[in-house]
Design a protein around this motif. Structure first.
Motif, PDB file in Angstrom:
ATOM      1  N   ILE A   1       6.015  30.724   6.073  1.00 37.81           N
ATOM      2  CA  ILE A   1       7.508  30.773   6.783  1.00 37.81           C
ATOM      3  C   ILE A   1       8.391  31.807   5.742  1.00 37.81           C
ATOM      4  CG2 ILE A   1       9.495  29.484   7.254  1.00 37.81           C
ATOM      5  CD1 ILE A   1       7.666  27.347   7.966  1.00 37.81           C
ATOM      6  N   ALA A   2       8.291  31.434   4.545  1.00 37.83           N
ATOM      7  CA  ALA A   2       9.077  32.143   3.455  1.00 37.83           C
ATOM      8  C   ALA A   2       8.755  33.820   3.559  1.00 37.83           C
ATOM      9  CB  ALA A   2       8.765  31.597   1.893  1.00 37.83           C
ATOM     10  N   GLU A   3       7.413  33.977   3.952  1.00 38.09           N
ATOM     11  CA  GLU A   3       7.187  35.533   3.760  1.00 38.09           C
ATOM     12  C   GLU A   3       6.757  36.154   5.189  1.00 38.09           C
ATOM     13  OE1 GLU A   3       3.723  35.473   1.490  1.00 38.09           O
ATOM     14  OE2 GLU A   3       4.689  35.310  -0.373  1.00 38.09           O
ATOM     15  N   GLY A   4       6.999  35.207   6.479  1.00 43.98           N
ATOM     16  CA  GLY A   4       6.560  35.516   7.550  1.00 43.98           C
ATOM     17  C   GLY A   4       7.760  36.461   8.323  1.00 43.98           C
ATOM     18  N   ASN A   5       7.667  36.588   9.748  1.00 49.60           N
ATOM     19  CA  ASN A   5       8.541  36.951  10.742  1.00 49.60           C
ATOM     20  C   ASN A   5       9.478  36.060  11.251  1.00 49.60           C
ATOM     21  OD1 ASN A   5       9.614  39.241  12.214  1.00 49.60           O
ATOM     22  ND2 ASN A   5       8.252  38.641  13.745  1.00 49.60           N
ATOM     23  N   TYR A   6      10.377  35.445  10.241  1.00 52.17           N
ATOM     24  CA  TYR A   6      11.487  34.745  10.582  1.00 52.17           C
ATOM     25  C   TYR A   6      12.802  35.202  10.151  1.00 52.17           C
ATOM     26  CZ  TYR A   6       7.606  31.348  11.218  1.00 52.17           C
ATOM     27  OH  TYR A   6       6.411  30.834  11.699  1.00 52.17           O
ATOM     28  N   ILE A   7      13.781  34.849  10.693  1.00 51.51           N
ATOM     29  CA  ILE A   7      15.116  35.008  10.229  1.00 51.51           C
ATOM     30  C   ILE A   7      15.317  34.976   8.811  1.00 51.51           C
ATOM     31  CG2 ILE A   7      16.285  35.055  12.680  1.00 51.51           C
ATOM     32  CD1 ILE A   7      17.543  32.631  11.841  1.00 51.51           C
ATOM     33  N   ARG A   8      16.356  35.408   8.078  1.00 57.63           N
ATOM     34  CA  ARG A   8      16.397  35.315   6.645  1.00 57.63           C
ATOM     35  C   ARG A   8      16.978  33.921   6.107  1.00 57.63           C
ATOM     36  NH1 ARG A   8      16.404  38.959   2.559  1.00 57.63           N
ATOM     37  NH2 ARG A   8      16.572  40.599   4.380  1.00 57.63           N
ATOM     38  N   PRO A   9      17.773  33.216   6.836  1.00 63.11           N
ATOM     39  CA  PRO A   9      18.142  31.770   6.474  1.00 63.11           C
ATOM     40  C   PRO A   9      16.921  30.907   6.605  1.00 63.11           C
ATOM     41  CG  PRO A   9      19.741  32.905   7.925  1.00 63.11           C
ATOM     42  CD  PRO A   9      18.633  33.785   8.039  1.00 63.11           C
ATOM     43  N   VAL A  10      16.069  31.048   7.656  1.00 70.76           N
ATOM     44  CA  VAL A  10      14.956  30.083   7.401  1.00 70.76           C
ATOM     45  C   VAL A  10      13.931  30.498   6.373  1.00 70.76           C
ATOM     46  CG1 VAL A  10      13.018  29.524   8.892  1.00 70.76           C
ATOM     47  CG2 VAL A  10      14.933  30.030   9.903  1.00 70.76           C
ATOM     48  N   GLN A  11      13.721  31.868   6.032  1.00 71.74           N
ATOM     49  CA  GLN A  11      12.890  32.227   4.887  1.00 71.74           C
ATOM     50  C   GLN A  11      13.633  31.630   3.690  1.00 71.74           C
ATOM     51  OE1 GLN A  11      12.973  36.399   5.543  1.00 71.74           O
ATOM     52  NE2 GLN A  11      11.036  36.408   6.153  1.00 71.74           N
ATOM     53  N   THR A  12      14.933  31.760   3.314  1.00 72.49           N
ATOM     54  CA  THR A  12      15.447  31.205   2.350  1.00 72.49           C
ATOM     55  C   THR A  12      15.394  29.750   2.190  1.00 72.49           C
ATOM     56  OG1 THR A  12      17.164  32.845   2.457  1.00 72.49           O
ATOM     57  CG2 THR A  12      17.671  30.923   1.190  1.00 72.49           C
ATOM     58  N   ARG A  13      15.608  29.062   3.634  1.00 66.86           N
ATOM     59  CA  ARG A  13      15.168  27.495   3.280  1.00 66.86           C
ATOM     60  C   ARG A  13      13.780  27.214   2.916  1.00 66.86           C
ATOM     61  NH1 ARG A  13      17.617  23.239   5.733  1.00 66.86           N
ATOM     62  NH2 ARG A  13      16.780  21.242   4.967  1.00 66.86           N
ATOM     63  N   ALA A  14      12.794  28.032   3.031  1.00 66.57           N
ATOM     64  CA  ALA A  14      11.336  27.746   2.947  1.00 66.57           C
ATOM     65  C   ALA A  14      11.214  27.975   1.567  1.00 66.57           C
ATOM     66  CB  ALA A  14      10.351  28.831   3.517  1.00 66.57           C
ATOM     67  N   ARG A  15      11.934  28.929   0.805  1.00 67.53           N
ATOM     68  CA  ARG A  15      11.910  28.885  -0.448  1.00 67.53           C
ATOM     69  C   ARG A  15      12.512  27.773  -1.395  1.00 67.53           C
ATOM     70  NH1 ARG A  15      13.577  34.247   1.050  1.00 67.53           N
ATOM     71  NH2 ARG A  15      11.604  35.970   0.940  1.00 67.53           N
ATOM     72  N   GLU A  16      13.567  27.425  -0.748  1.00 65.15           N
ATOM     73  CA  GLU A  16      14.400  26.156  -1.470  1.00 65.15           C
ATOM     74  C   GLU A  16      13.440  24.808  -1.033  1.00 65.15           C
ATOM     75  OE1 GLU A  16      17.860  26.031   1.137  1.00 65.15           O
ATOM     76  OE2 GLU A  16      18.883  27.570  -0.342  1.00 65.15           O
ATOM     77  N   THR A  17      12.674  24.711  -0.114  1.00 68.58           N
ATOM     78  CA  THR A  17      11.864  23.683   0.249  1.00 68.58           C
ATOM     79  C   THR A  17      10.818  23.828  -1.026  1.00 68.58           C
ATOM     80  OG1 THR A  17      12.220  23.524   2.369  1.00 68.58           O
ATOM     81  CG2 THR A  17      10.028  22.595   1.516  1.00 68.58           C
ATOM     82  N   LEU A  18      10.045  25.087  -1.310  1.00 68.40           N
ATOM     83  CA  LEU A  18       9.174  24.957  -2.310  1.00 68.40           C
ATOM     84  C   LEU A  18       9.460  24.534  -3.450  1.00 68.40           C
ATOM     85  CD1 LEU A  18       7.368  28.574  -1.436  1.00 68.40           C
ATOM     86  CD2 LEU A  18       6.309  26.138  -1.346  1.00 68.40           C
ATOM     87  N   ASN A  19      10.861  25.120  -3.852  1.00 68.50           N
ATOM     88  CA  ASN A  19      11.322  24.698  -5.026  1.00 68.50           C
ATOM     89  C   ASN A  19      11.709  23.116  -5.340  1.00 68.50           C
ATOM     90  OD1 ASN A  19      11.682  27.199  -6.220  1.00 68.50           O
ATOM     91  ND2 ASN A  19      13.726  27.514  -5.295  1.00 68.50           N
ATOM     92  N   THR A  20      12.099  22.487  -4.303  1.00 68.28           N
ATOM     93  CA  THR A  20      12.204  20.896  -4.126  1.00 68.28           C
ATOM     94  C   THR A  20      10.787  20.188  -4.223  1.00 68.28           C
ATOM     95  OG1 THR A  20      14.059  21.227  -2.572  1.00 68.28           O
ATOM     96  CG2 THR A  20      12.710  19.143  -2.628  1.00 68.28           C
ATOM     97  N   LEU A  21       9.657  20.705  -3.733  1.00 70.55           N
ATOM     98  CA  LEU A  21       8.426  20.336  -3.942  1.00 70.55           C
ATOM     99  C   LEU A  21       7.924  20.385  -5.250  1.00 70.55           C
ATOM    100  CD1 LEU A  21       6.542  21.395  -0.709  1.00 70.55           C
ATOM    101  CD2 LEU A  21       7.800  19.151  -1.212  1.00 70.55           C
TER     102      LEU A  21
END
Length: 251
Positions: free
Chosen positions: A212-232
């Motif tokens: 999701i972070a690197e895929g064909n999604y809008i920037r806010p979703v990609q950013t949220r994916a990176r935040e989720t990775l940091n949380t994990l």
């Protein structure tokens, strides 16, 4: 079971409900007896069951309104859960066709989505099992989104069953037609599961978040994916520190 029979049952049930409500008003605020409460609940269950299995989509939505009121009022029972299972899977698992083999006539995604939402509010292991079935079988993004959100509310993830199911459906859509709302719901569910269970160890979930972070999604979703990775990562670090502390204490 014919439509006329169901209509008759609903008329009788409505009359009984009205009678019970009139009796309650006549008591001027006195608490209902155990027998009266049981009768009222039994009638409510019958109304919900018959409305949910009616042919009309509108009648099913009315049944869901009753279910919502019952959940808010703490009147949850196995019959409510059984009815929600039927509504959440109707048109996918439980199909009705014209003449038995023709056009599908009971495919109501909005009904399934609402049922999935209420299953999350039930919060039981059985509700989780039903929602996993929904995620693995329903083709509609609106239904899948509600089912994934509800799995996050329940946050039971024995043997990584839920995270694996969520990862599978996100990946399936990612290959064919990436859906931003579906992806965002998955990220929120991963976070809730991690919060309740002290992290996520399922590799498929991590791969999905990176996708999701690197895929064909809008920037806010990609950013949220990176935040989720940091949380994990934080949960993983906490677990490692805890394990390290326990090892040091044993020496």
């Amino acid at each position: 079971m014919g439509a006329q029979y169901r209509f008759g049952v609903l008329l009788i049930a409505s009359f009984l409900v009205s009678t019970a409500l009139f009796a309650q008003t006549a008591n001027k605020g006195n608490e209902l007896s155990v027998e009266e409460s049981y009768l009222q609940e039994s009638v409510e269950q019958m109304v919900i069951r018959e409305q949910a299995r009616a042919d009309s989509r509108d009648m099913k939505l009315v049944a869901l309104e009753y279910i919502g009121d019952a959940i808010k009022g703490g009147r949850v029972n196995p019959e409510i859960q059984k009815t929600l299972e039927f509504l959440a899977l109707e048109g996918i698992v439980y199909q009705a066709r014209e003449g038995g083999v023709g056009r599908l006539v009971n495919n109501y995604p909005d009904v399934r989505a609402k049922a999935a939402q209420y299953l999350g509010e039930l919060g039981t292991k059985e509700a989780k099992d039903i929602l996993v079935k929904v995620v693995l079988s329903d083709p509609e993004p609106m239904v899948l989104t509600e089912a994934i959100k509800s799995l996050g509310k329940i946050a039971i993830n024995d043997n990584d069953e839920v995270t694996t199911a969520v990862s599978w459906i996100v990946t399936r859509f990612d290959i064919l037609n990436p859906d931003n709302i579906l992806a965002l719901s998955a990220l929120e569910t991963y976070e809730k599961i991690a919060e309740k269970n002290g992290g996520i160890k399922d590799p498929s979930a991590i791969r999905t978040i990176i996708r999701i972070a690197e895929g064909n999604y809008i920037r806010p979703v990609q950013t949220r994916a990176r935040e989720t990775l940091n949380t994990l990562r934080k949960y993983t670090a906490q677990q490692n520190n805890k394990a390290s502390g326990q090892t040091s204490g044993q020496k």
